[in-house]
Design a protein around this motif. Sequence first.
Motif, PDB file in Angstrom:
ATOM      1  N   LYS A   1       0.828  -1.208   0.000  1.00  0.00           N
ATOM      2  CA  LYS A   1       0.000   0.000   0.000  1.00  0.00           C
ATOM      3  C   LYS A   1       0.863   1.260   0.000  1.00  0.00           C
ATOM      4  O   LYS A   1       0.559   2.234  -0.712  1.00  0.00           O
ATOM      5  CB  LYS A   1      -0.925  -0.015   1.221  1.00  0.00           C
ATOM      6  CG  LYS A   1      -1.879   1.169   1.287  1.00  0.00           C
ATOM      7  CD  LYS A   1      -2.818   1.038   2.476  1.00  0.00           C
ATOM      8  CE  LYS A   1      -3.809   2.204   2.512  1.00  0.00           C
ATOM      9  NZ  LYS A   1      -4.744   2.084   3.659  1.00  0.00           N
TER      10      LYS A   1
ATOM     11  N   ASN B   1      -2.500   8.829  -6.035  1.00  0.00           N
ATOM     12  CA  ASN B   1      -3.132   9.526  -4.917  1.00  0.00           C
ATOM     13  C   ASN B   1      -4.611   9.792  -5.124  1.00  0.00           C
ATOM     14  O   ASN B   1      -5.248  10.457  -4.314  1.00  0.00           O
ATOM     15  CB  ASN B   1      -2.412  10.864  -4.656  1.00  0.00           C
ATOM     16  CG  ASN B   1      -2.372  11.743  -5.901  1.00  0.00           C
ATOM     17  OD1 ASN B   1      -3.045  11.453  -6.886  1.00  0.00           O
ATOM     18  ND2 ASN B   1      -1.572  12.799  -5.845  1.00  0.00           N
TER      19      ASN B   1
ATOM     20  N   PHE C   1      -6.249   2.136  -2.683  1.00  0.00           N
ATOM     21  CA  PHE C   1      -5.489   0.889  -2.782  1.00  0.00           C
ATOM     22  C   PHE C   1      -6.452  -0.288  -2.664  1.00  0.00           C
ATOM     23  O   PHE C   1      -7.209  -0.392  -1.706  1.00  0.00           O
ATOM     24  CB  PHE C   1      -4.441   0.839  -1.668  1.00  0.00           C
ATOM     25  CG  PHE C   1      -3.702  -0.469  -1.585  1.00  0.00           C
ATOM     26  CD1 PHE C   1      -2.750  -0.808  -2.541  1.00  0.00           C
ATOM     27  CD2 PHE C   1      -3.961  -1.362  -0.556  1.00  0.00           C
ATOM     28  CE1 PHE C   1      -2.071  -2.011  -2.462  1.00  0.00           C
ATOM     29  CE2 PHE C   1      -3.281  -2.568  -0.471  1.00  0.00           C
ATOM     30  CZ  PHE C   1      -2.339  -2.897  -1.422  1.00  0.00           C
TER      31      PHE C   1
ATOM     32  N   GLN D   1       0.742   4.036  -2.999  1.00  0.00           N
ATOM     33  CA  GLN D   1       0.349   5.429  -2.770  1.00  0.00           C
ATOM     34  C   GLN D   1       1.437   6.427  -3.166  1.00  0.00           C
ATOM     35  O   GLN D   1       1.155   7.617  -3.283  1.00  0.00           O
ATOM     36  CB  GLN D   1      -0.052   5.612  -1.305  1.00  0.00           C
ATOM     37  CG  GLN D   1      -1.357   4.900  -0.960  1.00  0.00           C
ATOM     38  CD  GLN D   1      -1.727   4.996   0.506  1.00  0.00           C
ATOM     39  OE1 GLN D   1      -0.870   5.226   1.359  1.00  0.00           O
ATOM     40  NE2 GLN D   1      -3.007   4.812   0.796  1.00  0.00           N
TER      41      GLN D   1
END
Length: 788
Positions: free
Chosen positions: A631, A639, A643, A635
Amino acid sequence: MIKNYLKIAWRGLIRNKGYSSINIVGLSMGLAACMLIVLYVGHELSYDKFHGNADNIYQAETEMTFGKDPIYIPYLDYSEGPKSKISVAGIEEYLRYQKISENVLVTNTETPSLKFSEDNILFADPNFFEFFSFNLTNGNKREVLINPNSMVISERIATKYFADADPIGKSLQLFGNMLFTITGVAENPPSNSSIHFDFIMPISSMLRIEKYKEDIEQGYSNFTTLFLLDELADPKMVEASLLNSIGKNSGDDLQKKYLLKPLRSLHLGEDWAKNKYIRIFPLVALLILILALVNYASLSTARSTTRSKEVGVRKVMGAPRKAIAQQFYFESALYTVISFVFGYFLCLTTQSKFFELLGVEVDKAFIYSPEMLLSLLLLLLLTIFLAAAYPAILLSSFKPIVVLQGKMSKQQGGVALRKFFTVFQFSISVVLIICALVMDRQLDFFRHADTGVDRENIVMLPFSGNLGKHFGAFQEEVSSLSEIVETTSGILPLYKGHNMMSAQSDTGDEMIFLPTLTINKDFISMMGLDWAIPPKDSIAQMGNKSAVIINQAAVARLSLKDNPIHQKINDRYEIQGVLKDFNYSSLHHKIGALSLFVKNDPSYAWLEQGGVLYAKVGPKTNIPTILDELKIIYQKYENEQPFEYYFLDDVFDSQYKAEDRLAKIFGAFTGFAILIAVMGLFGLATFTALQRRKEIGIRKVLGASVENVATLLSKDFLKLVLLAICIASPFAYWFMDKWMENFAYKAPISWWIFVLAGVGTLAVALATIGFQSIKTATTNPIKSLRTE
């Protein structure tokens, strides 16, 4: 008179607590099961009924035929809806909408920290709230979607982003930096709506978003299009007019026509699972209710001998048969109403689990709607009538002379009927047990079948175009984790869909739709796929756009040679290798033809629109820890989209949710049926022991052992249960054989399933009867022989 009847019924209920409890609990359970199924089936059949024009609304569907293979597309192009209204008689109005397939980041412009990834977003024509009957709490239904930058949100979204403040006139930011002004707030769509939304924006807004505008201008956009027909219009005539007005044939191989599907049929449609539930559940509910009613009738007729003198005396005193029948009707009504109240509370306490198991949400507003309350009232009245009918007729028919002479015991009709009831109850129970065992075995077969794919410890990470532009760096970071053994990629997650291409058979006499997977070079080795004919060159060298790999089923489907290496499909794609057949979809269907396009592009340009990363996790890995690490890496590059991850074996198993739910519910209903049957058997065994207490006392005085007495009381009941097993087994086999026809791959219906069901049923019956038999056999004979 009625008050007197109820008073007598209540006294009888209190005086015979054991029989009353068995009757009430059995009926309560049967009614609770019926109520749950009535709520579920009623909910499924009520979809979209709340729309004012529901009976005249139809969804347009395009049917295209390539050769012999038809494909159904439930959409029309952007321009076809407006054209249809102008050129086709019978169409009063049209509505187009499109649901966004990907998640979209939504930000509150006043409070930028309030941002969430949302997935329930629609673009629709401005007449959306006039066409449908969704209610607005704020806003004018004719004006809320007129302006291109307007937006209607649901009540739950209004609370989520604005709490108790009035959202009208405020803005939300979507699709990067686009602002939409809130012009209306809609009530949350009811659970029995096939259209769900949280955000609705006008279709004209799509022309301001580059990726949607391009699709619309190039004719690639697909809109769900609905027509409101004139009440006198014939849908078949409208279909023909649509073909003449906007339909076109594209060459000899492509044939197109339009179909109109009634709005109220869309929810069930071709959904195998829901249609099965709708057909099977009412039957199960009826069987369980019949079990409970049979239980009640059996115990009522068993107790008839204790009520016979009462009936005889009342008839001698001048009571007409009608009055006696009315009394027993009121008694049964009292039992049924009490059972109904208990059953209703049982239904209320279990409905959330029941609906969760079925994977549906049912609004409380629907549960307490007038239609559902009326359905439950009809169920109560039907149960009162059925429960009371036979006992009232039987008990009111006693002849006073026969009764008062003490000759009731010579009437054997009641005994024969009670035996029939016992056989009937356990037959149903055994059928349900066998069905539950077969379903469970089929599910176990699905989960452990060799599909030709190594699914263990593979996690799939879907991603959008934002991450796709940096996929190489993303994959490199994931691969660098010590817990990750290897990685690969593809356009779509396995078992969650595939693309299609048309292919000409080698004989040239038909066009065939060929499922396709676009994958990276390491996919085949990572998934453990086996070669039937391996490629002559390395897989790593297969970056050529004209190269394709097919499976054995495709060789047969396309009528190719046994060794089709270097043959071409559509004179364009050269076959480089043949894979052994593997299940790329569920085991409901036989393995079909498949083509795979292998990519070896180091720039990963083919993933710029999004795809999925496959990562194989090493053994003995802490799964939550590795997911957190994945995750964090995800990220760094993405953005906007949340996830998400799927384990490949879980996705494979999820294809059988319908069967899993059906098996669990069958198991629960089977438990209900067995418990009801056992309670009835216990009541009958208790009553039989009470009737034969003097006989048992004499036998014990003459030297009979506890074992002798227990065997005497048990053997007749066990014979009935054994007969029920023999009757039920063929029916269960036939029913399950029909059910298994839905699967291309199935576990055999083994003989041991019937043995296990039979032995289990006999064991339960023996334990039930044995408890009461031993209790009776150990009673002091002096008590039973004492003069009354």
